[in-house]
Enzyme design. Sequence first.
Site, PDB file in Angstrom:
ATOM      1  N   HIS A   1       2.511  10.869   3.060  1.00 46.74           N
ATOM      2  CA  HIS A   1       3.932  10.854   3.423  1.00 46.74           C
ATOM      3  C   HIS A   1       4.242  11.593   4.729  1.00 46.74           C
ATOM      4  CE1 HIS A   1       3.847  14.907   1.795  1.00 46.74           C
ATOM      5  NE2 HIS A   1       5.034  15.096   2.345  1.00 46.74           N
TER       6      HIS A   1
ATOM      7  N   HIS B   1       7.463  12.586   9.302  1.00 41.69           N
ATOM      8  CA  HIS B   1       7.656  12.570   7.851  1.00 41.69           C
ATOM      9  C   HIS B   1       8.203  11.198   7.450  1.00 41.69           C
ATOM     10  CE1 HIS B   1       8.989  13.801   3.871  1.00 41.69           C
ATOM     11  NE2 HIS B   1       8.293  14.918   4.042  1.00 41.69           N
TER      12      HIS B   1
END
Length: 187
Positions: A87, A102
């Site tokens: 992620h 992110h």
Amino acid sequence: MAGFFSKIFGGSSNEQQAPVAPVAAATGGNQLVLGAHMNGTVHELSQVSDPTFSTGALGPGAAIEPTEGVLYAPADGELTVAFPTGHAVGIRTPEGVELLIHIGFDTVELDGKHFDIQVKKGDKVKRGDVLVKFDLEAVKAAGYDITTPLVATNHKRIVASTALHQSTAGSAPITAGDDFLVYSLNQ
């Protein structure tokens, strides 16, 4: 979440993100021009839904709402963070700028489901290299905002100012690799 990132990357949750103004392409000197990290739509960081990013607590930058599930390297550098969940990644450029990318917000909760990380910590990457592949539709169907910020986490020490590249002014579509963000660096 803000406390976790503040401990690792520094910054204060009281900082406000200054609006990012468009600038002309860098012509050398002390500027770092980053490529778009995804195909999608550009958004100023202040417009994203996660306050940890929108307030500038993690550093200045911008975000892309992706139209495909691939994250690309925005610059040459070394992977300093490569979460096994896929992620998020961190890159240190040769200029010393530490970037955090992110994918979406709270996507760590998926524990790697729908993410296929292509790199590991310590890898050297070039602008445009594939870092992570992910199932965009599955992540959205799971209820996550997939807008993907890119920030300079060591901005206090190294970044004098941040601006969207002139070709990305406003909420505009962008292709991965296109000039995206300009960091003017301290001497």
